[in-house]
Design a protein around this motif. Structure first.
Motif, PDB file in Angstrom:
ATOM      1  N   LEU A  95      15.978  -3.162  16.119  1.00 46.74           N
ATOM      2  CA  LEU A  95      16.487  -2.077  16.960  1.00 46.74           C
ATOM      3  C   LEU A  95      16.643  -0.798  16.147  1.00 46.74           C
ATOM      4  CD1 LEU A  95      17.685  -1.322  19.798  1.00 46.74           C
ATOM      5  CD2 LEU A  95      19.930  -1.857  18.836  1.00 46.74           C
ATOM      6  N   TYR A  96      17.133  -0.930  14.924  1.00 42.30           N
ATOM      7  CA  TYR A  96      17.293   0.231  14.045  1.00 42.30           C
ATOM      8  C   TYR A  96      15.948   0.915  13.812  1.00 42.30           C
ATOM      9  CZ  TYR A  96      18.244   3.039   9.913  1.00 42.30           C
ATOM     10  OH  TYR A  96      18.345   4.094   9.035  1.00 42.30           O
ATOM     11  N   ASN A  99      14.780   2.657  16.948  1.00 37.77           N
ATOM     12  CA  ASN A  99      15.565   3.884  17.135  1.00 37.77           C
ATOM     13  C   ASN A  99      15.100   4.977  16.189  1.00 37.77           C
ATOM     14  OD1 ASN A  99      18.058   5.438  18.022  1.00 37.77           O
ATOM     15  ND2 ASN A  99      18.468   5.221  15.831  1.00 37.77           N
ATOM     16  N   CYS A 139      24.828   1.151  19.076  1.00 36.80           N
ATOM     17  CA  CYS A 139      23.445   1.179  18.600  1.00 36.80           C
ATOM     18  C   CYS A 139      22.465   1.085  19.762  1.00 36.80           C
ATOM     19  CB  CYS A 139      23.208   0.024  17.625  1.00 36.80           C
ATOM     20  SG  CYS A 139      24.413  -0.059  16.278  1.00 36.80           S
ATOM     21  N   THR A 142      22.659   4.360  21.772  1.00 32.92           N
ATOM     22  CA  THR A 142      22.011   5.441  21.039  1.00 32.92           C
ATOM     23  C   THR A 142      20.498   5.347  21.133  1.00 32.92           C
ATOM     24  OG1 THR A 142      23.859   5.682  19.482  1.00 32.92           O
ATOM     25  CG2 THR A 142      21.702   6.441  18.742  1.00 32.92           C
ATOM     26  N   THR A 143      19.960   4.143  20.979  1.00 33.80           N
ATOM     27  CA  THR A 143      18.509   3.952  21.057  1.00 33.80           C
ATOM     28  C   THR A 143      17.980   4.319  22.440  1.00 33.80           C
ATOM     29  OG1 THR A 143      18.656   2.165  19.418  1.00 33.80           O
ATOM     30  CG2 THR A 143      16.647   2.286  20.734  1.00 33.80           C
ATOM     31  N   HIS A 146      17.930   8.093  22.828  1.00 35.24           N
ATOM     32  CA  HIS A 146      16.787   8.710  22.164  1.00 35.24           C
ATOM     33  C   HIS A 146      15.497   8.458  22.941  1.00 35.24           C
ATOM     34  CE1 HIS A 146      19.233   8.637  18.198  1.00 35.24           C
ATOM     35  NE2 HIS A 146      19.310   9.824  18.768  1.00 35.24           N
ATOM     36  N   SER A 321      27.227   7.195  15.102  1.00 35.11           N
ATOM     37  CA  SER A 321      25.865   7.030  15.604  1.00 35.11           C
ATOM     38  C   SER A 321      25.589   7.930  16.802  1.00 35.11           C
ATOM     39  CB  SER A 321      25.611   5.566  15.992  1.00 35.11           C
ATOM     40  OG  SER A 321      26.469   5.163  17.052  1.00 35.11           O
ATOM     41  N   TYR A 325      22.023  11.520  14.039  1.00 33.04           N
ATOM     42  CA  TYR A 325      20.593  11.825  14.055  1.00 33.04           C
ATOM     43  C   TYR A 325      20.300  13.253  14.530  1.00 33.04           C
ATOM     44  CZ  TYR A 325      19.718   6.903  13.162  1.00 33.04           C
ATOM     45  OH  TYR A 325      19.678   5.653  12.593  1.00 33.04           O
TER      46      TYR A 325
END
Length: 402
Positions: A95-96, A99, A139, A142-143, A146, A321, A325
């Motif tokens: 996932l990181y 993202n 997380c 956030t993904t 984005h 988070s 970014y």
């Protein structure tokens, strides 16, 4: 929209490859930190057992306070990992990377940040920890956020808003983007188009929450979208210097909300609408509005979200988070010299790694936020619309998937 130039794309691909290796090393070498994972799994287990009353879904850290999208996604994670931490860390490592790929795609569509500045996106110790050592639902939210921004930049407004609504269904903080997003919708779509887009987003929330709305609507709405929630003073990273009796008070919350609204108004009126006639948005119930430029989309969304961050009563460690970014873009949006931009970036990162936070670290963080906010106010406003047809270069396979 800015052209994705080959040097930026290859630099982004190199950054993504480098950080993929770093994430793998973090998972294998750094001990996992138990915080919310067990509570997540307890809440998911109750849901999978058939419980649909939000008041009855709890974990060892307290009641469930996230919208139902969280339950569906973490149910899938539990199915894939059997609730075990190490497989979940691998999943969150993926996932990181996804993202970061989305973020790098966004940064390749603008020339605001220099090539070497892309390295800043992988230099946060706290962000790596949030993703693969804590497994927070921030997380996932956030993904998805984005992913929606990528769609907005590709001018897929209806699909983008649908994905954005899915992100909101995981965690409510995504709504910080809602006011600036509404402005962008009004700039680029007809009135009917805006209504349709918002209806798509509302339909997502209704479908996601339907089983719980049918069971106990008041419990679902009050738990999932509790705008008056009071966070624990100990965990605050930004306002730890405020005495607890004032921190939890209603006047303090109302003051911050008022500041938030005022800042959104002045940025809208004097920055984001600066190039519109008379500084006001002229609504037209027809198609054919000009296309928004990539830099304008990012400036409005990122700045609007950052305003919400500055005025948030409490920022917990995982909340970093929500805006980390965006920092390189926002810093280079200012007219500050590069050394000051790097100092601000570094000091903000250091403040987020002070545990437990204290009066000095929280004051320092607030000062950095305010300096950045002032820089964004002073910075010249970009022309919001595309002036000519853009040519796009072909992207490497490693990024084209995003």
């Amino acid at each position: 929209m800015g052209t994705a130039k080959s040097p930026r794309v290859y630099a982004a691909a190199a950054v993504l490859a480098l950080d993929s290796v770093l994430v793998a090393l973090v998972i294998y070498r750094v001990p996992y930190t138990k915080i919310d994972w067990d509570a997540y799994m307890s809440q998911v287990t109750g849901f999978l057992a058939g419980e649909r009353n939000y008041e009855a879904l709890e974990g060892d850290t307290g009641p469930l306070v996230y919208p139902a999208g969280f339950l569906y996604i973490y149910s899938g994670i539990q199915y894939l990992t059997a609730g075990a931490v190490f497989p979940a860390q691998i999943l969150f490592g993926l996932l990181y990377v996804i993202n970061l790929g989305l973020v790098l795609w966004i940064y390749t569509r603008t020339d605001m940040v220099p090539l070497w500045g892309l390295m800043l996106l992988i230099l946060s110790k706290r962000i790596h920890s949030i993703f693969v050592l804590r497994l927070f639902n921030d997380c996932v939210a956030t993904t998805l956020t984005h992913a929606s921004i990528v769609l907005f930049m590709k001018r897929r407004w209806y699909l983008g808003l649908t994905v954005f609504s899915v992100a909101v269904s995981v965690k409510m903080n995504v709504l910080l983007y809602a006011p600036p997003l509404l402005l962008l919708l009004l700039k680029t779509l007809s009135v009917g188009g805006v209504i349709t887009a918002i209806s798509c987003a509302a339909a997502v929330q209704l479908l996601v929450g339907l089983p719980f709305l049918l069971e106990n609507p008041m419990a679902y709405v009050s738990r999932s979208f509790n705008l008056g929630r009071v966070f624990i003073h100990f965990w605050s990273v930004n306002f730890k210097f405020v005495p607890e009796q004032y921190f939890v008070s209603k006047p303090f919350a109302v003051t911050l909300l008022a500041m938030h609204l005022v800042l959104l108004f002045v940025f809208t009126r004097y920055k984001w609408l600066k190039h519109e006639k008379s500084g006001a948005l002229k609504l037209k119930d027809k198609k054919g509005k000009p296309q928004l430029a990539a830099d304008h989309i990012l400036t409005v969304l990122y700045t609007g979200n950052f305003v919400g961050i500055v005025c948030a009563r409490s920022l917990h460690y995982q909340f970093y988070s929500w805006y980390f970014y965006t920092l390189p873009y926002l810093l280079w949006k200012t007219t500050y010299p590069t050394f000051l931009r790097l100092i601000l970036f570094t000091v903000i990162e250091v403040c987020w790694n002070v545990y437990p936070s204290n009066a000095w670290s929280s004051v320092t963080l607030l000062i950095c936020h305010l300096i950045l906010l002032c820089g964004l106010w002073i910075a010249p406003s970009e022309y919001p619309y595309v002036k000519q047809v853009e040519k796009r270069t072909k992207m490497p396979l490693i990024l084209s998937a995003f």
